[in-house]
Write a protein that holds these residues in place. Structure first.
Motif, PDB file in Angstrom:
ATOM      1  N   VAL A 146     -13.384   1.467   7.820  1.00 30.67           N
ATOM      2  CA  VAL A 146     -14.059   2.698   7.376  1.00 30.67           C
ATOM      3  C   VAL A 146     -13.201   3.412   6.324  1.00 30.67           C
ATOM      4  CG1 VAL A 146     -14.774   5.012   8.133  1.00 30.67           C
ATOM      5  CG2 VAL A 146     -15.391   2.995   9.502  1.00 30.67           C
ATOM      6  N   ALA A 147     -11.887   3.456   6.572  1.00 26.49           N
ATOM      7  CA  ALA A 147     -10.986   4.117   5.614  1.00 26.49           C
ATOM      8  C   ALA A 147     -10.973   3.400   4.273  1.00 26.49           C
ATOM      9  CB  ALA A 147      -9.566   4.180   6.194  1.00 26.49           C
ATOM     10  N   ALA A 148     -11.335   2.111   4.298  1.00 29.02           N
ATOM     11  CA  ALA A 148     -11.395   1.338   3.048  1.00 29.02           C
ATOM     12  C   ALA A 148     -12.775   1.440   2.406  1.00 29.02           C
ATOM     13  CB  ALA A 148     -11.061  -0.122   3.335  1.00 29.02           C
ATOM     14  N   GLY A 149     -13.669   2.218   3.024  1.00 25.90           N
ATOM     15  CA  GLY A 149     -15.028   2.343   2.491  1.00 25.90           C
ATOM     16  C   GLY A 149     -15.819   1.073   2.679  1.00 25.90           C
ATOM     17  N   SER A 150     -15.435   0.275   3.696  1.00 22.47           N
ATOM     18  CA  SER A 150     -16.075  -1.020   3.902  1.00 22.47           C
ATOM     19  C   SER A 150     -16.370  -1.245   5.384  1.00 22.47           C
ATOM     20  CB  SER A 150     -15.133  -2.116   3.372  1.00 22.47           C
ATOM     21  OG  SER A 150     -15.660  -3.393   3.588  1.00 22.47           O
ATOM     22  N   PRO A 151     -17.196  -0.337   5.950  1.00 22.16           N
ATOM     23  CA  PRO A 151     -17.432  -0.471   7.388  1.00 22.16           C
ATOM     24  C   PRO A 151     -18.106  -1.796   7.726  1.00 22.16           C
ATOM     25  CG  PRO A 151     -18.928   1.146   6.407  1.00 22.16           C
ATOM     26  CD  PRO A 151     -17.968   0.737   5.343  1.00 22.16           C
ATOM     27  N   SER A 152     -17.734  -2.354   8.896  1.00 24.80           N
ATOM     28  CA  SER A 152     -18.401  -3.583   9.348  1.00 24.80           C
ATOM     29  C   SER A 152     -18.542  -3.484  10.860  1.00 24.80           C
ATOM     30  CB  SER A 152     -17.580  -4.813   8.954  1.00 24.80           C
ATOM     31  OG  SER A 152     -16.331  -4.785   9.579  1.00 24.80           O
ATOM     32  N   ALA A 153     -19.324  -4.378  11.445  1.00 21.66           N
ATOM     33  CA  ALA A 153     -19.560  -4.313  12.888  1.00 21.66           C
ATOM     34  C   ALA A 153     -18.236  -4.455  13.629  1.00 21.66           C
ATOM     35  CB  ALA A 153     -20.509  -5.427  13.294  1.00 21.66           C
ATOM     36  N   PRO A 195      -7.038   3.213   1.881  1.00 24.05           N
ATOM     37  CA  PRO A 195      -7.289   3.543   0.468  1.00 24.05           C
ATOM     38  C   PRO A 195      -6.809   2.461  -0.497  1.00 24.05           C
ATOM     39  CG  PRO A 195      -6.312   5.416   1.628  1.00 24.05           C
ATOM     40  CD  PRO A 195      -6.281   4.267   2.584  1.00 24.05           C
ATOM     41  N   PHE A 196      -5.721   1.759  -0.129  1.00 22.77           N
ATOM     42  CA  PHE A 196      -5.242   0.660  -0.981  1.00 22.77           C
ATOM     43  C   PHE A 196      -6.317  -0.421  -1.072  1.00 22.77           C
ATOM     44  CE2 PHE A 196      -2.955  -3.490  -1.126  1.00 22.77           C
ATOM     45  CZ  PHE A 196      -2.393  -3.389  -2.383  1.00 22.77           C
ATOM     46  N   ALA A 197      -6.864  -0.795   0.084  1.00 21.44           N
ATOM     47  CA  ALA A 197      -7.923  -1.816   0.101  1.00 21.44           C
ATOM     48  C   ALA A 197      -9.117  -1.334  -0.722  1.00 21.44           C
ATOM     49  CB  ALA A 197      -8.331  -2.107   1.538  1.00 21.44           C
ATOM     50  N   GLN A 198      -9.445  -0.045  -0.556  1.00 26.62           N
ATOM     51  CA  GLN A 198     -10.616   0.491  -1.280  1.00 26.62           C
ATOM     52  C   GLN A 198     -10.435   0.354  -2.792  1.00 26.62           C
ATOM     53  OE1 GLN A 198     -11.679   4.609  -0.347  1.00 26.62           O
ATOM     54  NE2 GLN A 198     -13.815   4.005  -0.597  1.00 26.62           N
ATOM     55  N   ARG A 199      -9.204   0.567  -3.257  1.00 28.44           N
ATOM     56  CA  ARG A 199      -8.960   0.448  -4.706  1.00 28.44           C
ATOM     57  C   ARG A 199      -9.158  -0.995  -5.181  1.00 28.44           C
ATOM     58  NH1 ARG A 199      -4.877   4.118  -3.381  1.00 28.44           N
ATOM     59  NH2 ARG A 199      -3.192   2.601  -3.454  1.00 28.44           N
ATOM     60  N   LEU A 200      -8.950  -1.965  -4.269  1.00 27.15           N
ATOM     61  CA  LEU A 200      -9.131  -3.369  -4.660  1.00 27.15           C
ATOM     62  C   LEU A 200     -10.591  -3.771  -4.670  1.00 27.15           C
ATOM     63  CD1 LEU A 200      -6.416  -5.025  -2.391  1.00 27.15           C
ATOM     64  CD2 LEU A 200      -6.230  -4.547  -4.834  1.00 27.15           C
ATOM     65  N   GLY A 201     -11.375  -3.030  -3.838  1.00 28.73           N
ATOM     66  CA  GLY A 201     -12.759  -3.431  -3.564  1.00 28.73           C
ATOM     67  C   GLY A 201     -13.663  -3.355  -4.751  1.00 28.73           C
ATOM     68  N   ALA A 237       0.816  -1.223   0.000  1.00 24.85           N
ATOM     69  CA  ALA A 237       0.000   0.000   0.000  1.00 24.85           C
ATOM     70  C   ALA A 237       0.847   1.270   0.000  1.00 24.85           C
ATOM     71  CB  ALA A 237      -0.904  -0.001   1.228  1.00 24.85           C
ATOM     72  N   SER A 238       2.142   1.141   0.162  1.00 24.04           N
ATOM     73  CA  SER A 238       3.002   2.311   0.366  1.00 24.04           C
ATOM     74  C   SER A 238       3.598   2.796  -0.951  1.00 24.04           C
ATOM     75  CB  SER A 238       4.135   1.965   1.344  1.00 24.04           C
ATOM     76  OG  SER A 238       3.596   1.763   2.628  1.00 24.04           O
ATOM     77  N   ALA A 239       3.270   4.031  -1.295  1.00 25.55           N
ATOM     78  CA  ALA A 239       3.776   4.604  -2.550  1.00 25.55           C
ATOM     79  C   ALA A 239       5.285   4.807  -2.503  1.00 25.55           C
ATOM     80  CB  ALA A 239       3.082   5.935  -2.815  1.00 25.55           C
ATOM     81  N   ASP A 240       5.873   4.837  -1.303  1.00 21.90           N
ATOM     82  CA  ASP A 240       7.322   5.026  -1.201  1.00 21.90           C
ATOM     83  C   ASP A 240       8.067   3.695  -1.094  1.00 21.90           C
ATOM     84  OD1 ASP A 240       6.279   4.569   1.308  1.00 21.90           O
ATOM     85  OD2 ASP A 240       7.562   6.014   2.346  1.00 21.90           O
ATOM     86  N   ALA A 241       7.382   2.591  -1.433  1.00 22.72           N
ATOM     87  CA  ALA A 241       8.051   1.277  -1.408  1.00 22.72           C
ATOM     88  C   ALA A 241       7.867   0.560  -2.737  1.00 22.72           C
ATOM     89  CB  ALA A 241       7.471   0.416  -0.297  1.00 22.72           C
ATOM     90  N   LEU A 260      -4.423 -11.693  -3.848  1.00 20.17           N
ATOM     91  CA  LEU A 260      -5.506 -10.924  -3.220  1.00 20.17           C
ATOM     92  C   LEU A 260      -5.323  -9.429  -3.451  1.00 20.17           C
ATOM     93  CD1 LEU A 260      -7.934 -10.890  -1.116  1.00 20.17           C
ATOM     94  CD2 LEU A 260      -6.183 -10.588   0.635  1.00 20.17           C
ATOM     95  N   CYS A 261      -4.075  -8.994  -3.379  1.00 11.85           N
ATOM     96  CA  CYS A 261      -3.788  -7.558  -3.465  1.00 11.85           C
ATOM     97  C   CYS A 261      -3.536  -7.097  -4.902  1.00 11.85           C
ATOM     98  CB  CYS A 261      -2.590  -7.216  -2.580  1.00 11.85           C
ATOM     99  SG  CYS A 261      -2.938  -7.461  -0.829  1.00 11.85           S
ATOM    100  N   GLY A 262      -3.676  -8.018  -5.848  1.00 11.41           N
ATOM    101  CA  GLY A 262      -3.500  -7.638  -7.253  1.00 11.41           C
ATOM    102  C   GLY A 262      -2.087  -7.185  -7.571  1.00 11.41           C
TER     103      GLY A 262
END
Ligand code: BDR
Ligand code: CA
Length: 349
Positions: free
Chosen positions: A222-229, A343-349, A28-32, A59-61
């Motif tokens: 939440v940051a991934a746009g995928s809130p869960s309980a 945000p990385f997870a969100q892009r995969l979602g 997920a790190s743009a500097d890596a 999983l992470c593409g």
């Protein structure tokens, strides 16, 4: 983090719940730029570590990253694994997708040497498992310490109790001889001549400050746009994640097992993110405050085998060989973890 300089990173892991979180952080790190993943027998056998690494890439593409298989056991003692901590396949309750990618046609020791020569003076090495492969790589290429830009190791416990024996930490405990060899050889290559190039060693005294909780995990979702309980100690054991996002689902199912393990150890419904902290430090050492020391591993103690001992005051009369992590701002680390992995997870979602 647009326009970030991509730093080449070679990660040697024993995936493992927190190793998986560390890899997700690096992806997920743009500097890596992850230039290779080495697999070490540790939390689970090396074949399972390889499968987990390949599954995570799928999983992470992530494409174009070779996964190599390392030694199937420590240098001189039988392998012990930690399915009680990380689950039967190393990822808690999570299931990873099958991968079409095959393993690299070389060992992890060779991968270390190859990566160091491909990026001389630039490569960041990260070890979040036993040091077996790195010890083997050093035997093959004694110039490794001078070829790397930085080495970050998660291992040991400095002036602090162990998590495997009363005094020993898991990664060192699995293969104490390899750890002793790496600390001795790396230190001898640099010694007092260039202390800035000594390895960074992050022990339990530091990494147990990185405490993941259900509420922090919810912030990630939440940051991934995928809130869960939000998870709770009252939930049925093994309750599957309801997250719609595939990466968040895997991380939540993995973390639930890790929470349950820590709870059963009497530590609370939480988990220590040892390896993700090491990954974050690999990219940005300023996250942590250090003290220089000469570090060695007890190999013969009847009660203290695999204990890491730091000589802070030069009593042994030996050269310094490590920057030992002593202080971290956990909130800053978790903010960064969520800002990147969400945000990385969100892009995969
Ligand atoms: C270390 O041991 C392993 O179980 C974890 O993945 C981490 O690298 C902590 O002692
Ligand atoms: Ca690990």
């Amino acid at each position: 983090m647009t326009g970030a300089v991509r730093q080449p990173v070679f990660a040697d892991v024993d995936t493992g719940v927190d190793d998986a979180m560390a890899l997700a952080y690096l992806f997920a790190s743009a500097d890596a730029e992850v230039v290779g993943i080495g697999s070490t027998a540790g939390n689970v056998p090396v074949e399972q570590v390889c499968e987990n690494n390949l599954g995570l890439l799928e999983l992470c593409g992530m494409t174009g990253i070779e996964v190599s298989k390392g030694a199937d056991g420590p240098l001189s003692i039988p392998l012990r694994t930690a399915e009680d901590t990380h689950g039967p396949a190393g990822l808690g309750y999570a299931r990873l997708p099958a991968s079409r990618q095959v393993l690299a046609p070389y060992t992890t020791a060779d991968a270390w040497v190859g990566a160091a020569h491909a990026y001389p003076g630039e490569l960041i090495g990260l070890v979040t498992g036993p040091l077996t492969n790195l010890a083997l790589a050093l035997r093959k290429e004694p110039a490794l310490p001078k070829l790397l830009r930085r080495l970050v190791i998660m291992g040991g416990a400095f002036d602090y109790r162990g998590n495997t024996t009363a005094v020993a930490e898991w990664n060192i405990s699995v293969d104490p001889e390899s750890a002793a060899e790496v600390f001795a050889v790396w230190g001898a290559a640099w010694g007092l001549h260039k202390p800035t190039h000594l390895p960074i060693i992050l022990g339990l005294n530091l990494t147990e400050n990185a405490i993941m909780t259900p509420s922090i995990l919810s912030r990630l979702a939440v940051a991934a746009g995928s809130p869960s309980a939000q998870m709770s100690v009252l939930d049925d054991r093994g309750t599957p994640s309801a997250a719609s996002n595939p990466l968040i689902r895997v991380l939540e199912d993995a973390m639930r097992f890790y929470f349950e393990f820590h709870f059963d150890q009497g530590e609370g419904y939480l988990a220590h993110l040892h390896d993700p902290l090491a990954a974050a430090v690999a990219l940005d050492p300023d996250l942590v405050r250090y003290r220089q020391a000469t570090v060695d591993v007890e190999l013969t103690g009847t009660l203290t085998r695999a204990m890491t001992v730091a000589d802070w005051n030069g009593r042994w009369g030996r050269d310094l060989n490590a920057h030992v992590g002593i202080e971290i701002d956990p909130a800053a680390f978790f903010d960064r973890f969520i800002d990147r992995v969400g945000p990385f997870a969100q892009r995969l979602g």
